[in-house]
Motif scaffolding. Structure first.
Motif, PDB file in Angstrom:
ATOM      1  N   SER A  92       0.858  -1.189   0.000  1.00  0.00           N
ATOM      2  CA  SER A  92       0.000   0.000   0.000  1.00  0.00           C
ATOM      3  C   SER A  92       0.894   1.239   0.000  1.00  0.00           C
ATOM      4  O   SER A  92       2.096   1.158   0.254  1.00  0.00           O
ATOM      5  N   THR A  93       0.300   2.401  -0.282  1.00  0.00           N
ATOM      6  CA  THR A  93       1.072   3.645  -0.294  1.00  0.00           C
ATOM      7  C   THR A  93       1.714   3.905   1.061  1.00  0.00           C
ATOM      8  O   THR A  93       2.869   4.340   1.148  1.00  0.00           O
ATOM      9  N   LYS A  94       0.981   3.602   2.131  1.00  0.00           N
ATOM     10  CA  LYS A  94       1.514   3.796   3.478  1.00  0.00           C
ATOM     11  C   LYS A  94       2.706   2.880   3.724  1.00  0.00           C
ATOM     12  O   LYS A  94       3.719   3.295   4.316  1.00  0.00           O
ATOM     13  N   GLU A  95       2.622   1.630   3.268  1.00  0.00           N
ATOM     14  CA  GLU A  95       3.720   0.673   3.435  1.00  0.00           C
ATOM     15  C   GLU A  95       4.927   1.066   2.578  1.00  0.00           C
ATOM     16  O   GLU A  95       6.082   0.935   3.007  1.00  0.00           O
ATOM     17  N   GLN A  96       4.643   1.582   1.391  1.00  0.00           N
ATOM     18  CA  GLN A  96       5.728   2.046   0.528  1.00  0.00           C
ATOM     19  C   GLN A  96       6.471   3.210   1.181  1.00  0.00           C
ATOM     20  O   GLN A  96       7.711   3.253   1.171  1.00  0.00           O
ATOM     21  N   ALA A  97       5.720   4.155   1.741  1.00  0.00           N
ATOM     22  CA  ALA A  97       6.327   5.318   2.391  1.00  0.00           C
ATOM     23  C   ALA A  97       7.194   4.891   3.581  1.00  0.00           C
ATOM     24  O   ALA A  97       8.246   5.486   3.834  1.00  0.00           O
ATOM     25  N   PHE A  98       6.754   3.858   4.287  1.00  0.00           N
ATOM     26  CA  PHE A  98       7.528   3.349   5.422  1.00  0.00           C
ATOM     27  C   PHE A  98       8.893   2.844   4.951  1.00  0.00           C
ATOM     28  O   PHE A  98       9.927   3.129   5.574  1.00  0.00           O
ATOM     29  N   VAL A  99       8.897   2.104   3.844  1.00  0.00           N
ATOM     30  CA  VAL A  99      10.155   1.559   3.311  1.00  0.00           C
ATOM     31  C   VAL A  99      11.061   2.678   2.821  1.00  0.00           C
ATOM     32  O   VAL A  99      12.266   2.686   3.109  1.00  0.00           O
ATOM     33  N   ILE A 100      10.486   3.637   2.089  1.00  0.00           N
ATOM     34  CA  ILE A 100      11.272   4.752   1.565  1.00  0.00           C
ATOM     35  C   ILE A 100      11.917   5.535   2.708  1.00  0.00           C
ATOM     36  O   ILE A 100      13.091   5.909   2.654  1.00  0.00           O
TER      37      ILE A 100
END
Length: 451
Positions: free
Chosen positions: A45-53
């Motif tokens: 999800s976008t939230k999970e992607q932002a966490f990784v970034i």
């Protein structure tokens, strides 16, 4: 370390991200190439992607963002503040990539990000590049380059090159300029290393160099790089001053985007769309060509209605209308596809008349081959009369020649007038050949069968 990306791997990764287990997530992603991590983002999800970034090193995160599709990248950047984008993303990128990212932001956020860039020299270069059209050499180029003055000695040039290259990941070429930054040539690294320290640069540089102007269209830049097998090409302004370089990876993006656009145009899609775009956007992209196809169908029906009385006597002719239309459409698409490809790669040579004659002969040969098969099938399988079979065969040869000529002429004609020839393929060629094919079919039938 090689990591095998499986469904189980992705499942565990998502679980660790949702647990906010930063250490475990970093360990799982350790050793993966940014392109592989970007591919994983399709499952997050976008939230999970932002966490990784946010979790990874800034340089790695910047590389991942560059690998993402534009829409996915926008969603992630929307969760970042202007200061975070400037310090954690833009600061880790070459100027050309940084400009691409900034161009995807809203006008308000674009100005905020530029204001937050700490390196004022980088900010100045980015602002300069933002002035250029994205589809030109100026919009593609980066400012990261090595240049030496023709009046320097080799030892001075080496010292200056070391200073310039401190922040560069790779150096492909060494450019030679004068006091006004006018591009003079290129310096061979081998010759540079085998020349005495006191030799002047002007005595050893090569003035045979390929370059592009700042307003050269991006596709022309791609052709130059492809033709001369270059890793990068320098960009000059109106005064022939060296202002930037374009690397082959930037050109590959241009070629890919052009290929996608041409493929969609050939398929009758008027806008650049993806499968996950909204229904409204997809409808707007597809509907115009579908309407043209519908008008083509009505045109063919109108022609057939003019032969209504004859069709009452020769109803068998109706059975072969789809054969006429599909054959004409396929031949037209084949011819236009070859011409559009030739225009794109610059292999179309000679006058249009010579090419049309060639297509005429090719259409005649193909038509005769198909007609012979159809003659046997219609007469012995469908039990049609000799005259009806001859009508179908003569019509087939005629529509194949007509379709080949149309499919060849229209792209060349449009290209000569500055119109993208890709718009002439797909539904346009098919629709025009449908109408003309039916008209030719019934006019030949009228001549042979005498109705």
């Amino acid at each position: 370390m090689n990591v095998e990306i499986t469904k189980d791997f992705i499942g565990v990764l998502v679980e660790k991200i949702n647990e906010q287990n930063a250490k475990a997530v970093k360990e799982m992603l350790d050793g993966l190439h940014p392109a592989d991590i970007a591919e994983l983002f399709d499952e997050l999800s976008t939230k999970e992607q932002a966490f990784v970034i946010d979790l990874l090193e800034n340089d790695t995160s910047a590389d991942i963002l560059l690998e993402l599709e534009e829409d996915d990248r926008k969603k992630i950047l929307h969760t970042f503040s202007a200061k975070e984008i400037a310090n954690e993303v833009i600061n880790e990128m070459d100027t050309d990539d940084a400009v691409d990212i900034i161009n995807e932001l809203s006008d308000r956020k674009k100005n905020e990000v530029i204001a937050q860039i700490e390196d004022k020299e980088q900010a100045k270069e980015i602002v300069e590049l933002l002035r250029y059209d994205e589809d030109t050499a100026g919009g593609l180029m980066g400012k990261e380059l090595i240049k030496v003055n023709k009046d320097w000695s080799v030892i001075t040039a080496i010292k200056q090159m070391r200073k310039q290259a401190e922040d560069f990941e790779e150096v492909f070429s060494i450019y030679v300029v004068d006091d006004d930054d006018v591009l003079l040539g290129i310096l061979s690294l081998k010759k540079f290393l085998t020349t005495s320290a006191n030799t002047k640069v002007e005595d050893v540089y090569n003035d045979k160099i390929q370059y592009v102007n700042i307003d050269t269209p991006d596709l022309e830049v791609a052709k130059v790089i492809e033709k001369y097998d270059l890793y990068e090409v320098p960009v000059i302004d109106e005064l022939k001053r060296l202002v930037g370089v374009i690397t082959v990876d930037d050109v590959l993006d241009v070629i890919r985007e052009e290929a996608e656009e041409n493929y969609q145009l050939a398929a009758g899609i008027t806008q650049n769309v993806d499968s996950d775009d909204s229904i409204l956007k997809l409808t707007k992209a597809r509907l115009p060509w579908l309407m043209i196809g519908m008008l083509g169908g009505l045109g063919a029906a109108s022609i057939m209605s003019g032969f209504e009385s004859a069709l009452e006597k020769y109803t068998i002719l109706l059975m072969f209308v789809p054969l006429i239309q599909s054959t004409a459409g396929n031949v037209g698409i084949q011819s236009s596809a070859i011409v559009v490809q030739g225009i794109a790669n610059g292999s179309i040579k000679g006058g249009i008349f010579k090419r049309l004659v060639k297509e005429f002969l090719l259409g005649l040969l193909n038509g005769l081959g198909i007609a012979l098969v159809v003659l046997l099938i219609t007469h012995f399988v469908f039990d049609t009369s000799y005259y009806v079979s001859m009508t179908i065969c003569v019509a087939l040869v005629s529509v194949i020649i007509n379709a080949a000529i149309i499919g060849t002429f229209i792209p060349i004609f449009l290209n000569g007038r500055g119109i993208d020839p890709a718009v002439s393929t797909g539904p346009f060629i098919t629709t025009s050949n449908d109408i003309l094919g039916v008209f030719i079919y019934f006019m030949i039938a009228k001549s042979i069968l005498g109705f």
